[in-house]
Design a protein around this motif. Structure first.
Motif, PDB file in Angstrom:
ATOM      1  N   ILE A   1      21.247  21.027  -8.550  1.00  0.00           N
ATOM      2  CA  ILE A   1      21.583  19.996  -7.566  1.00  0.00           C
ATOM      3  C   ILE A   1      22.480  20.522  -6.453  1.00  0.00           C
ATOM      4  O   ILE A   1      22.474  20.006  -5.337  1.00  0.00           O
ATOM      5  N   ARG A   2      23.210  21.570  -6.744  1.00  0.00           N
ATOM      6  CA  ARG A   2      24.118  22.130  -5.721  1.00  0.00           C
ATOM      7  C   ARG A   2      23.348  22.761  -4.562  1.00  0.00           C
ATOM      8  O   ARG A   2      23.874  22.934  -3.472  1.00  0.00           O
ATOM      9  N   LYS A   3      22.088  23.100  -4.793  1.00  0.00           N
ATOM     10  CA  LYS A   3      21.284  23.712  -3.733  1.00  0.00           C
ATOM     11  C   LYS A   3      20.787  22.682  -2.717  1.00  0.00           C
ATOM     12  O   LYS A   3      20.353  23.050  -1.640  1.00  0.00           O
ATOM     13  N   ILE A   4      20.825  21.428  -3.063  1.00  0.00           N
ATOM     14  CA  ILE A   4      20.313  20.392  -2.166  1.00  0.00           C
ATOM     15  C   ILE A   4      21.083  20.387  -0.855  1.00  0.00           C
ATOM     16  O   ILE A   4      20.499  20.258   0.213  1.00  0.00           O
ATOM     17  N   ARG A   5      22.389  20.546  -0.909  1.00  0.00           N
ATOM     18  CA  ARG A   5      23.192  20.561   0.318  1.00  0.00           C
ATOM     19  C   ARG A   5      22.719  21.676   1.254  1.00  0.00           C
ATOM     20  O   ARG A   5      22.598  21.478   2.455  1.00  0.00           O
ATOM     21  N   HIS A   6      22.452  22.822   0.683  1.00  0.00           N
ATOM     22  CA  HIS A   6      21.965  23.959   1.481  1.00  0.00           C
ATOM     23  C   HIS A   6      20.637  23.604   2.157  1.00  0.00           C
ATOM     24  O   HIS A   6      20.453  23.849   3.350  1.00  0.00           O
ATOM     25  N   HIS A   7      19.721  22.999   1.400  1.00  0.00           N
ATOM     26  CA  HIS A   7      18.418  22.632   1.956  1.00  0.00           C
ATOM     27  C   HIS A   7      18.560  21.550   3.027  1.00  0.00           C
ATOM     28  O   HIS A   7      17.872  21.594   4.049  1.00  0.00           O
ATOM     29  N   LEU A   8      19.434  20.592   2.803  1.00  0.00           N
ATOM     30  CA  LEU A   8      19.649  19.551   3.805  1.00  0.00           C
ATOM     31  C   LEU A   8      20.250  20.130   5.085  1.00  0.00           C
ATOM     32  O   LEU A   8      19.874  19.730   6.192  1.00  0.00           O
ATOM     33  N   ASP A   9      21.181  21.060   4.928  1.00  0.00           N
ATOM     34  CA  ASP A   9      21.760  21.718   6.109  1.00  0.00           C
ATOM     35  C   ASP A   9      20.694  22.489   6.884  1.00  0.00           C
ATOM     36  O   ASP A   9      20.662  22.451   8.117  1.00  0.00           O
TER      37      ASP A   9
ATOM     38  N   LEU B   1      10.946  13.631  -5.912  1.00  0.00           N
ATOM     39  CA  LEU B   1      11.355  14.491  -4.813  1.00  0.00           C
ATOM     40  C   LEU B   1      10.614  15.819  -4.817  1.00  0.00           C
ATOM     41  O   LEU B   1      10.836  16.659  -3.953  1.00  0.00           O
ATOM     42  N   GLY B   2       9.725  15.992  -5.777  1.00  0.00           N
ATOM     43  CA  GLY B   2       8.967  17.231  -5.843  1.00  0.00           C
ATOM     44  C   GLY B   2       9.797  18.390  -6.360  1.00  0.00           C
ATOM     45  O   GLY B   2       9.433  19.537  -6.170  1.00  0.00           O
ATOM     46  N   LEU B   3      10.903  18.108  -6.981  1.00  0.00           N
ATOM     47  CA  LEU B   3      11.779  19.166  -7.483  1.00  0.00           C
ATOM     48  C   LEU B   3      11.541  19.364  -8.975  1.00  0.00           C
ATOM     49  O   LEU B   3      11.162  18.442  -9.686  1.00  0.00           O
ATOM     50  N   ASP B   4      11.808  20.561  -9.414  1.00  0.00           N
ATOM     51  CA  ASP B   4      11.730  20.852 -10.837  1.00  0.00           C
ATOM     52  C   ASP B   4      12.766  20.000 -11.566  1.00  0.00           C
ATOM     53  O   ASP B   4      13.816  19.668 -11.038  1.00  0.00           O
ATOM     54  N   ARG B   5      12.471  19.650 -12.777  1.00  0.00           N
ATOM     55  CA  ARG B   5      13.361  18.801 -13.557  1.00  0.00           C
ATOM     56  C   ARG B   5      14.748  19.428 -13.735  1.00  0.00           C
ATOM     57  O   ARG B   5      15.740  18.748 -13.821  1.00  0.00           O
ATOM     58  N   PHE B   6      14.787  20.738 -13.781  1.00  0.00           N
ATOM     59  CA  PHE B   6      16.054  21.433 -13.994  1.00  0.00           C
ATOM     60  C   PHE B   6      16.546  22.084 -12.706  1.00  0.00           C
ATOM     61  O   PHE B   6      17.167  23.130 -12.723  1.00  0.00           O
ATOM     62  N   TYR B   7      16.273  21.449 -11.592  1.00  0.00           N
ATOM     63  CA  TYR B   7      16.676  21.965 -10.285  1.00  0.00           C
ATOM     64  C   TYR B   7      18.197  21.921 -10.157  1.00  0.00           C
ATOM     65  O   TYR B   7      18.837  20.960 -10.575  1.00  0.00           O
TER      66      TYR B   7
END
Length: 93
Positions: free
Chosen positions: A64-72, A56-62
């Protein structure tokens, strides 16, 4: 060991055909069929269960709670884009 077994006529025909094809006796064909039926499949013959993975091109220690914000945010941008296209269609004569 000798025993008496009642075999369905269709199974007996299949056993006889197997014995003829393999050039063995009916007794040996019956023993092979029973052995195959009672032997569990070897684990080595099973294909391993594989789940495809995607980068997904994300840092290994990303976080996960921020994904909802990005999807929104992505949904908002898509919605704004479709609204702009509709407005442009209305303005074009």
């Amino acid at each position: 060991m000798r025993t008496t077994v009642d075999i369905n006529p269709d199974l007996l025909d299949r056993l006889r055909k197997l014995a003829d094809q393999e050039g063995i006796s009916l007794k040996d064909a019956l023993n092979r069929a029973i052995t195959r039926g009672l032997t569990p499949p070897a684990a080595a013959r099973r294909k391993p269960f594989v789940i495809p993975t995607f980068n997904l091109g994300l840092d290994r220690f990303y976080d996960i709670r921020k994904i909802r914000h990005h999807l929104d945010q992505e949904d908002d941008l898509r919605l704004l884009g479709s609204m702009r296209r509709r407005e442009d269609e209305r303005e074009d004569p």
